[in-house]
Motif scaffolding. Structure first.
Motif, PDB file in Angstrom:
ATOM      1  N   TYR A 192       0.798  -1.220   0.000  1.00  0.00           N
ATOM      2  CA  TYR A 192       0.000   0.000   0.000  1.00  0.00           C
ATOM      3  C   TYR A 192       0.833   1.273   0.000  1.00  0.00           C
ATOM      4  N   THR A 193       2.008   1.242   0.620  1.00  0.00           N
ATOM      5  CA  THR A 193       2.800   2.464   0.741  1.00  0.00           C
ATOM      6  C   THR A 193       3.887   2.609  -0.318  1.00  0.00           C
ATOM      7  N   VAL A 194       4.272   1.502  -0.967  1.00  0.00           N
ATOM      8  CA  VAL A 194       5.369   1.547  -1.942  1.00  0.00           C
ATOM      9  C   VAL A 194       4.902   1.177  -3.337  1.00  0.00           C
ATOM     10  N   VAL A 195       4.279   0.010  -3.478  1.00  0.00           N
ATOM     11  CA  VAL A 195       3.974  -0.534  -4.801  1.00  0.00           C
ATOM     12  C   VAL A 195       2.771   0.148  -5.449  1.00  0.00           C
ATOM     13  N   ILE A 196       1.642   0.159  -4.759  1.00  0.00           N
ATOM     14  CA  ILE A 196       0.409   0.690  -5.353  1.00  0.00           C
ATOM     15  C   ILE A 196       0.515   2.161  -5.731  1.00  0.00           C
ATOM     16  N   PRO A 197       1.076   3.055  -4.874  1.00  0.00           N
ATOM     17  CA  PRO A 197       1.205   4.455  -5.297  1.00  0.00           C
ATOM     18  C   PRO A 197       2.055   4.641  -6.549  1.00  0.00           C
ATOM     19  N   ALA A 198       3.031   3.741  -6.763  1.00  0.00           N
ATOM     20  CA  ALA A 198       3.851   3.836  -7.969  1.00  0.00           C
ATOM     21  C   ALA A 198       3.108   3.337  -9.203  1.00  0.00           C
ATOM     22  N   LEU A 199       2.177   2.397  -9.007  1.00  0.00           N
ATOM     23  CA  LEU A 199       1.439   1.832 -10.133  1.00  0.00           C
ATOM     24  C   LEU A 199       0.179   2.620 -10.484  1.00  0.00           C
ATOM     25  N   ASN A 200      -0.357   3.379  -9.545  1.00  0.00           N
ATOM     26  CA  ASN A 200      -1.601   4.108  -9.788  1.00  0.00           C
ATOM     27  C   ASN A 200      -1.556   5.031 -11.007  1.00  0.00           C
ATOM     28  N   PRO A 201      -0.436   5.742 -11.268  1.00  0.00           N
ATOM     29  CA  PRO A 201      -0.403   6.573 -12.487  1.00  0.00           C
ATOM     30  C   PRO A 201      -0.619   5.766 -13.752  1.00  0.00           C
ATOM     31  N   LEU A 202      -0.065   4.538 -13.798  1.00  0.00           N
ATOM     32  CA  LEU A 202      -0.251   3.687 -14.979  1.00  0.00           C
ATOM     33  C   LEU A 202      -1.666   3.131 -15.044  1.00  0.00           C
ATOM     34  N   ILE A 203      -2.208   2.771 -13.889  1.00  0.00           N
ATOM     35  CA  ILE A 203      -3.513   2.123 -13.855  1.00  0.00           C
ATOM     36  C   ILE A 203      -4.632   3.100 -14.180  1.00  0.00           C
ATOM     37  N   TYR A 204      -4.581   4.286 -13.555  1.00  0.00           N
ATOM     38  CA  TYR A 204      -5.719   5.191 -13.628  1.00  0.00           C
ATOM     39  C   TYR A 204      -5.589   6.299 -14.670  1.00  0.00           C
ATOM     40  N   THR A 205      -4.373   6.664 -15.033  1.00  0.00           N
ATOM     41  CA  THR A 205      -4.237   7.903 -15.782  1.00  0.00           C
ATOM     42  C   THR A 205      -3.433   7.803 -17.057  1.00  0.00           C
ATOM     43  N   LEU A 206      -2.198   7.317 -16.999  1.00  0.00           N
ATOM     44  CA  LEU A 206      -1.313   7.385 -18.152  1.00  0.00           C
ATOM     45  C   LEU A 206      -1.770   6.507 -19.310  1.00  0.00           C
ATOM     46  N   ARG A 207      -2.693   5.568 -19.054  1.00  0.00           N
ATOM     47  CA  ARG A 207      -3.263   4.765 -20.131  1.00  0.00           C
ATOM     48  C   ARG A 207      -4.446   5.484 -20.785  1.00  0.00           C
ATOM     49  N   ASN A 208      -4.823   6.626 -20.212  1.00  0.00           N
ATOM     50  CA  ASN A 208      -5.964   7.386 -20.722  1.00  0.00           C
ATOM     51  C   ASN A 208      -5.524   8.253 -21.898  1.00  0.00           C
ATOM     52  N   LYS A 209      -6.304   8.214 -23.011  1.00  0.00           N
ATOM     53  CA  LYS A 209      -5.919   8.954 -24.212  1.00  0.00           C
ATOM     54  C   LYS A 209      -5.886  10.459 -23.975  1.00  0.00           C
ATOM     55  N   GLU A 210      -6.847  10.979 -23.212  1.00  0.00           N
ATOM     56  CA  GLU A 210      -6.884  12.426 -22.978  1.00  0.00           C
ATOM     57  C   GLU A 210      -5.682  12.892 -22.170  1.00  0.00           C
ATOM     58  N   VAL A 211      -5.292  12.102 -21.174  1.00  0.00           N
ATOM     59  CA  VAL A 211      -4.125  12.465 -20.369  1.00  0.00           C
ATOM     60  C   VAL A 211      -2.853  12.366 -21.194  1.00  0.00           C
ATOM     61  N   ARG A 212      -2.737  11.306 -21.993  1.00  0.00           N
ATOM     62  CA  ARG A 212      -1.558  11.177 -22.848  1.00  0.00           C
ATOM     63  C   ARG A 212      -1.485  12.330 -23.853  1.00  0.00           C
ATOM     64  N   GLY A 213      -2.640  12.734 -24.364  1.00  0.00           N
ATOM     65  CA  GLY A 213      -2.663  13.872 -25.282  1.00  0.00           C
ATOM     66  C   GLY A 213      -2.229  15.153 -24.599  1.00  0.00           C
ATOM     67  N   ALA A 214      -2.714  15.375 -23.380  1.00  0.00           N
ATOM     68  CA  ALA A 214      -2.322  16.570 -22.617  1.00  0.00           C
ATOM     69  C   ALA A 214      -0.830  16.537 -22.305  1.00  0.00           C
ATOM     70  N   LEU A 215      -0.308  15.333 -21.978  1.00  0.00           N
ATOM     71  CA  LEU A 215       1.121  15.199 -21.694  1.00  0.00           C
ATOM     72  C   LEU A 215       1.951  15.491 -22.934  1.00  0.00           C
ATOM     73  N   ASP A 216       1.516  14.997 -24.097  1.00  0.00           N
ATOM     74  CA  ASP A 216       2.232  15.267 -25.356  1.00  0.00           C
ATOM     75  C   ASP A 216       2.253  16.759 -25.661  1.00  0.00           C
ATOM     76  N   ARG A 217       1.133  17.449 -25.432  1.00  0.00           N
ATOM     77  CA  ARG A 217       1.079  18.896 -25.678  1.00  0.00           C
ATOM     78  C   ARG A 217       2.050  19.643 -24.770  1.00  0.00           C
ATOM     79  N   LYS A 218       2.136  19.231 -23.501  1.00  0.00           N
ATOM     80  CA  LYS A 218       3.055  19.885 -22.573  1.00  0.00           C
ATOM     81  C   LYS A 218       4.510  19.648 -22.989  1.00  0.00           C
ATOM     82  N   ILE A 219       4.800  18.450 -23.436  1.00  0.00           N
ATOM     83  CA  ILE A 219       6.176  18.131 -23.847  1.00  0.00           C
ATOM     84  C   ILE A 219       6.554  18.956 -25.088  1.00  0.00           C
ATOM     85  N   ARG A 220       5.618  19.078 -26.046  1.00  0.00           N
ATOM     86  CA  ARG A 220       5.895  19.870 -27.236  1.00  0.00           C
ATOM     87  C   ARG A 220       6.120  21.332 -26.901  1.00  0.00           C
ATOM     88  N   ILE A 221       5.356  21.839 -25.931  1.00  0.00           N
ATOM     89  CA  ILE A 221       5.540  23.243 -25.506  1.00  0.00           C
ATOM     90  C   ILE A 221       6.922  23.436 -24.911  1.00  0.00           C
TER      91      ILE A 221
END
Length: 260
Positions: free
Chosen positions: A229-258
């Motif tokens: 709960y304190t080490v593994v899950i918090p590290a995996l949550n970005p992959l599970i809930y967000t970074l696999r999301n197309k809208e978040v990946r699109g927003a991340l790509d826009r920030k990187i291009r900027i």
């Protein structure tokens, strides 16, 4: 004929037999010392993944107007929560892998206990709210904007942070008022209620009753679950809930291009 022992003298004698505990010793994740270097590198790597992954998500959700919706509002709360939750225990754990004393002050121990229960309970409530948000969005799409409006989201967010804080405060106050005598060695890698109750003198019935309303497991199992709960899950949550999301990946790509 010897003089009778007064009540105050007997009381002082009892007090002398109990050593006032001013600090505790955290025995760590494992008793096998040879594993400490491997565990140190692993925990440190996952902590960095947690901080940078959830930090990036939090920055994107706040800065991108396209993500200003209930779902991403709660995901931003989860990202912030995961960083804080790991930070309660991981830095001290990393320090203790190579420390000889492994000591933590009484106040530091109670503080760690409080924030662990506060943030852990908050995450449980937050995940429940996130599930309800998706249920409404899928099953009642026409009513979704009215049910999950911005005012409701803010009120819900305040509640899911405030209620666990008060719940953890009860555990912290009750635990801090216990008398501790004898050994001050905690069989855990951070301060938690259950291992502290094992060291307490006197009546701990109320503490155990409050604790058993939420958990029932051995200290050894608690250590394994706590690492998850304190080490593994918090590290995996970005992959599970967000970074696999197309809208978040699109927003991340826009920030990187900027930035480039």
């Amino acid at each position: 004929m010897s003089a009778p022992t007064s009540v105050s003298q007997r009381g002082n004698s009892v007090l002398l037999n109990h050593t006032l505990v001013t600090e505790f010793v955290l025995l760590g994740v494992t008793d096998i010392q040879e594993l400490n270097p491997i565990l140190f590198v692993t925990v440190l790597a996952m902590y960095f993944v947690n901080v940078f992954g959830n930090g990036a998500i939090l920055m994107i959700v706040i800065s991108d107007p396209r993500l200003h919706s209930p779902m991403y509002f709660f995901l931003g709360n989860l990202a912030c929560l995961d960083i804080c939750f790991s930070t309660v225990t991981v830095p001290k754990t990393l320090e203790n892998f190579f420390s000889t004393s492994k000591a933590i002050s009484f106040l530091g121990c109670i503080t760690q206990l409080h924030f662990f229960h506060f943030l852990g309970s908050t995450e449980a409530l937050l995940l429940t709210v996130m599930a309800f948000d998706r249920f409404v969005a899928i099953c009642k799409p026409l009513h979704y904007p009215a049910i999950m409006n911005s005012q409701v989201c803010i009120q819900v967010a305040i509640s899911i942070w405030a209620i666990p804080f008060l719940h953890a405060l009860v555990h912290s106050i009750l635990t801090s008022r216990l008398n501790f005598c004898g050994s001050n060695h905690i069989h855990h890698f951070f301060c938690d209620v259950k291992p502290l109750l094992e060291l307490a003198c006197g009546n701990t019935e109320l503490n155990r009753w409050l604790l058993n309303t939420l958990t029932g497991s051995s200290l050894e199992k608690d250590r394994i679950i706590a690492v998850m709960y304190t080490v593994v899950i918090p590290a995996l949550n970005p992959l599970i809930y967000t970074l696999r999301n197309k809208e978040v990946r699109g927003a991340l790509d826009r920030k990187i291009r900027i930035l480039l």
